[in-house]
Design a protein around this motif. Sequence first.
Motif, short mmCIF file in Angstrom:
data_model
loop_
_atom_site.label_atom_id
_atom_site.label_comp_id
_atom_site.label_asym_id
_atom_site.label_seq_id
_atom_site.Cartn_x
_atom_site.Cartn_y
_atom_site.Cartn_z
N SER A 1 7.69 109.70 109.68
CA SER A 1 7.36 108.40 110.26
C SER A 1 7.90 107.23 109.43
O SER A 1 7.92 106.09 109.90
CB SER A 1 5.84 108.28 110.42
OG SER A 1 5.23 108.47 109.17
N GLN A 2 8.31 107.48 108.21
CA GLN A 2 8.86 106.38 107.39
C GLN A 2 10.35 106.25 107.68
O GLN A 2 11.20 106.53 106.84
CB GLN A 2 8.60 106.66 105.90
CG GLN A 2 7.16 106.90 105.54
CD GLN A 2 6.23 105.89 106.18
OE1 GLN A 2 6.43 104.69 106.01
NE2 GLN A 2 5.26 106.34 106.93
N SER A 3 10.66 105.78 108.89
CA SER A 3 12.06 105.87 109.34
C SER A 3 12.94 104.74 108.84
O SER A 3 14.15 104.89 108.78
CB SER A 3 12.09 105.93 110.86
OG SER A 3 11.49 104.78 111.39
N ALA A 4 12.36 103.59 108.44
CA ALA A 4 13.21 102.45 108.04
C ALA A 4 13.61 102.56 106.57
O ALA A 4 12.77 102.57 105.69
CB ALA A 4 12.47 101.15 108.29
N VAL A 5 14.90 102.67 106.35
CA VAL A 5 15.39 102.78 104.97
C VAL A 5 15.78 101.40 104.46
O VAL A 5 15.72 101.12 103.26
CB VAL A 5 16.61 103.74 104.93
CG1 VAL A 5 17.25 103.77 103.56
CG2 VAL A 5 16.17 105.15 105.34
N CYS A 6 16.11 100.51 105.37
CA CYS A 6 16.63 99.21 104.97
C CYS A 6 16.38 98.25 106.14
O CYS A 6 16.59 98.64 107.29
CB CYS A 6 18.12 99.39 104.73
SG CYS A 6 18.99 97.90 104.31
N ALA A 7 15.89 97.06 105.85
CA ALA A 7 15.53 96.17 106.97
C ALA A 7 15.60 94.72 106.53
O ALA A 7 15.40 94.39 105.37
CB ALA A 7 14.12 96.50 107.44
N GLY A 8 15.88 93.83 107.50
CA GLY A 8 15.93 92.41 107.15
C GLY A 8 16.31 91.56 108.33
O GLY A 8 16.13 91.96 109.49
N GLY A 9 16.88 90.40 108.04
CA GLY A 9 17.28 89.49 109.08
C GLY A 9 17.33 88.06 108.59
O GLY A 9 17.26 87.79 107.39
N ARG A 10 17.44 87.14 109.57
CA ARG A 10 17.51 85.69 109.24
C ARG A 10 16.13 85.12 109.02
O ARG A 10 15.16 85.56 109.65
CB ARG A 10 18.13 84.92 110.40
CG ARG A 10 19.56 85.11 110.53
CD ARG A 10 20.31 83.85 110.99
NE ARG A 10 21.60 83.96 110.35
CZ ARG A 10 22.05 83.22 109.38
NH1 ARG A 10 21.33 82.21 108.93
NH2 ARG A 10 23.21 83.44 108.84
N TYR A 11 16.05 84.12 108.16
CA TYR A 11 14.78 83.39 107.97
C TYR A 11 15.11 81.94 107.65
O TYR A 11 14.87 81.45 106.56
CB TYR A 11 13.92 84.06 106.89
CG TYR A 11 14.61 84.35 105.58
CD1 TYR A 11 15.43 85.46 105.43
CD2 TYR A 11 14.46 83.51 104.49
CE1 TYR A 11 16.06 85.73 104.22
CE2 TYR A 11 15.08 83.76 103.27
CZ TYR A 11 15.88 84.87 103.15
OH TYR A 11 16.51 85.12 101.95
N ASP A 12 15.67 81.25 108.65
CA ASP A 12 16.23 79.92 108.44
C ASP A 12 15.19 78.84 108.14
O ASP A 12 15.56 77.74 107.74
CB ASP A 12 17.05 79.52 109.68
CG ASP A 12 18.25 80.44 109.89
OD1 ASP A 12 18.90 80.80 108.89
OD2 ASP A 12 18.53 80.81 111.04
N SER A 13 13.90 79.13 108.35
CA SER A 13 12.89 78.08 108.11
C SER A 13 12.13 78.26 106.80
O SER A 13 11.40 77.37 106.38
CB SER A 13 11.83 78.07 109.23
OG SER A 13 12.46 78.11 110.47
N LEU A 14 12.28 79.41 106.16
CA LEU A 14 11.38 79.71 105.03
C LEU A 14 11.56 78.74 103.85
O LEU A 14 10.56 78.26 103.29
CB LEU A 14 11.59 81.16 104.55
CG LEU A 14 10.68 81.58 103.39
CD1 LEU A 14 9.21 81.48 103.76
CD2 LEU A 14 11.00 83.00 102.92
N VAL A 15 12.79 78.43 103.49
CA VAL A 15 13.00 77.55 102.32
C VAL A 15 12.33 76.20 102.58
O VAL A 15 11.61 75.68 101.73
CB VAL A 15 14.50 77.39 102.01
CG1 VAL A 15 14.68 76.51 100.78
CG2 VAL A 15 15.16 78.75 101.79
N GLY A 16 12.53 75.67 103.78
CA GLY A 16 11.90 74.39 104.15
C GLY A 16 10.37 74.49 104.12
O GLY A 16 9.69 73.59 103.62
#
Length: 425
Positions: free
Chosen positions: A282-297
């Motif tokens: 069930s631990q199928s995700a080895v690597c994951a991510g994406g955009r987070y254009d608002s976090l720094v602000g």
Amino acid sequence: MVETVEKLSAVKGMADVVPDQSAAWQYIEANIREVMQNYAYTEIRTPILERTQLFKRSIGEVTDIVEKEMFTFPDQNGESLTLRPEGTAGCVRACIEHALLRNQQQQKLWYMGPMFRYEKPQKGRYRQFVQLGVEAFNYPGPDIDAEQLALCARLWKRLGIEHMLELQINSLGDAPSRNAYKKKLIEYFSSNLNKLDEDSKRRLHANPMRILDSKNPEMQELIAAAPVLLEHIDVASKEHFEGLQRDLKALGIKYAINTRIVRGLDYYNRTVFEWVTDKLGSQSAVCAGGRYDSLVGMLQGPETSSVGFAMGLERALLLLQLAKPDLHHTIDCFLICIGSTAEAQRLILAEKIRDQVPHLAMHTYLGSGSLGNLFKKADKSGAQFALIIGDEEVANDSVSIKFLRSEQPQQTVAINAIKSILGDL
Ligand code: HAM
């Protein structure tokens, strides 16, 4: 009465890496460092402890990580601190604190280190685990998203595990279209209130997208029939997603669109992705991510487009062990000194040899014994060569080399010419 003392063991979900396993770890880490260099990412190191508030504000109050999984405690001053459950929040905090993003400065950063989540331990899931994190700032286009995925693909190939991984992508759109979608989702789940579990009822208004993340088997049918976010995203996000797909096709990186990827952390927008495997249950995700254009602000930094991912090293390691089960520490040479003169000088002689061949992995045998017995030990060590120094060699500043893994005859050379035989180890 004799008091029995409880045997001490590691904390649940936190594993030791014993010498037998550390060769595979070093192999994966060395490959990561080289790939980071290939793409001109530079390393950032941030503390393992951060203020609890940082994670609440970035990951989101109504997420599994913040609600249930953080190791949080007050320090001696009563300040609430948390062992980092992931690296993006600390990386962004450090970038703001050191003004690394001032004037739209571009940054490509990576980090590797332990993260902590109070999860139920099982294969591929631990309470202390190691992540490689990769983050790029002030690159607004989809090309950097594609380049990061090319970076992952290159790493999989180097490790020989590319055939065990599949790339899945999705787009979460930007905030206004996502907010409109959340309303639709609330309507949908509200009309099925009796089918929601307690967790989901609680999240219905605060964070309805988290319901889509639920692992509860009894809710999967309801979730499968829920409105699909990808069908409701804004035009700019759609174009970004199409751009990413164009780049991936041009690069020959295979992918599947999985409209159910919503990610368990709140900071994402637009591109999200996961590299998944069917080899780890069930631990199928080895690597994951994406955009987070608002976090720094959101964390009081300058508006900064951002994209990144994290890879779970234990999971990648489990795949690596399937692909390359024979990764063990090896040595090149086993140094044997025979007779009291050579034995008395062996540490100095060994240093002279190391001066000649800087990358040599050499074990100096520190006991005495018969030559036959010492050759047996040399053979058992797995070394390629036995280096032998007796009275004659000491007198001539030379060394005899026995080839343990080939039929070549034994040779004697001056210590300062040893490189000509051992080569560039
Ligand atoms: P995440 O999906 O929470 O994302 O974690 C990324 C990866 O870390 C997972 O795919 C998994 O391989 C590994 N991982 C997570 N929890 C555990 C665990 N308990 N045991 C073993 N491995 C685990 C993040 O952490 C984001 N910071 C990724 C990111 C970076 N997004 C943008 N930049």
